[in-house]
Design an enzyme around this catalytic site. Structure first.
Site, PDB file in Angstrom:
ATOM      1  N   GLY A  25       0.784  -1.229   0.000  1.00 49.37           N
ATOM      2  CA  GLY A  25       0.000   0.000   0.000  1.00 49.37           C
ATOM      3  C   GLY A  25       0.816   1.280   0.000  1.00 49.37           C
ATOM      4  N   GLY A  27       2.564   2.658   2.374  1.00 49.43           N
ATOM      5  CA  GLY A  27       3.895   2.504   2.954  1.00 49.43           C
ATOM      6  C   GLY A  27       4.893   1.985   1.944  1.00 49.43           C
ATOM      7  N   TYR A 176     -11.386   2.724  14.496  1.00 50.44           N
ATOM      8  CA  TYR A 176     -10.545   3.276  13.426  1.00 50.44           C
ATOM      9  C   TYR A 176     -10.500   4.800  13.514  1.00 50.44           C
ATOM     10  CZ  TYR A 176      -8.545   3.838   8.750  1.00 50.44           C
ATOM     11  OH  TYR A 176      -7.731   4.165   7.688  1.00 50.44           O
TER      12      TYR A 176
END
Length: 313
Positions: A25, A27, A176
């Site tokens: 992703g 990162g 989240y």
């Protein structure tokens, strides 16, 4: 800053960069881009197979890239301490720390090795501890940076100070949102403390807008799915391809914060398009929940107690 893109990343030769959650992703894309510009990149991730594959993918693009993988489970404070201790023993300067790792939780509440709600443990507590433990190496950099990845949903976060671990009223979205709010408040409080102490380090927060990553698919690794989990996954798989930008575009604010001179201490950057969903890096809106610096200071104090680590007091 207008239309800033990956090609605007300055030469990173001689810089040492650590990216958590760097195996996939946003990162991964940040790690790849910085390595391609000459940085020595350390990818830290709990997924060893994906981490090794990420290193090979980067070397396919740039055979002489200086990139390595080191396993790290941010959900374990012992693992974080051991990881940091190994870097401290090596004693090499760390120029940039990118606190990127996180999870999209499932409907069943899960806990970390230390008994904390898993989303909060990985996304906030682990990064708070890692940052503090590595400050000595970051402070040795000529222009050190700490980049923390938040989200557009930070505005929906709120803290129940009597039940931060959500033992009484858990929901995956609430977990989240709370964690992403914590990310932004942590980055802002860190910036304020660094400034008060006259440190040359910069603390910068970012959000990727709406990006197509594997965070939704990775939810299956967290435990058994319930009906709501299947619905969330279905929505993510159907909506993201239409509304979301590629992970490489979602990583642009992270690349900007990690490398551009315009990424100032205390800044918050995201896409400049409609609703901050897509586009080039630009100053992002800090929603009211993240403007509460009293809450940021309280979160810092609580986090020190939870992690057993105090710094920059």
């Amino acid at each position: 800053m207008r239309n800033w893109g990956e090609s605007d990343i300055p030469d990173q030769t001689g810089k040492r960069v650590l990216v958590t959650g760097g195996a996939s992703g946003i990162g991964y894309e940040a790690a790849r881009a910085l390595a391609e510009q000459g940085a020595h990149v350390i990818i830290a991730d709990r997924n060893m197979e994906a981490g090794a594959a990420a290193v090979q993918r980067i070397r396919t693009k740039r055979p002489d890239a200086v990139v390595e993988f080191r396993p790290l489970d941010l959900g374990s404070l012992k693992a974080v301490r051991d990881f940091a201790a190994a870097l401290l023993v090596e004693g090499q300067v760390l120029d940039t720390l990118i606190n990127n790792a996180g999870i999209q939780p499932i409907s069943e509440r899960r806990t970390s090795a230390d008994g904390f709600e898993l989303t909060f443990a990985i996304g906030h507590l682990g990064h708070f501890a890692l940052t503090g433990l590595l400050l000595r190496l970051l402070e040795r950099s000529v222009a050190g940076r700490i980049v923390t990845v938040s989200s557009m949903v930070h505005g929906g976060g709120k803290f129940d100070w009597d039940d931060l671990q959500m033992t009484k009223a858990y929901s995956s979205q609430r977990a989240y949102n709370q964690t992403k709010l914590a990310n932004l408040l942590f980055a802002r409080e860190l910036a304020a403390r660094l400034e008060r102490l006259g440190s040359k380090l910069r603390s910068i927060a970012v959000h990727p807008g709406v990006a197509q990553t594997s965070i939704g698919a990775n939810r299956k690794q967290l435990g058994a799915f319930h009906l709501g989990d299947y619905m969330v996954s279905a929505v993510l798989s159907l909506v993201m391809p239409f509304l979301g930008q590629p992970a490489s575009a979602g990583a642009l604010p992270t690349m900007f914060a990690a490398s551009a001179e315009g990424a100032v201490n205390g800044g918050f950057f995201g896409p400049d398009g409609f609703g901050e969903m897509k586009g080039a890096p630009a100053p992002a809106r800090i929603k009211p929940a993240a403007q509460d610096m009293a809450a940021a200071a309280r979160l810092w104090a609580v986090t020190e107690k939870l992690t057993g680590l105090s710094y920059l007091d």
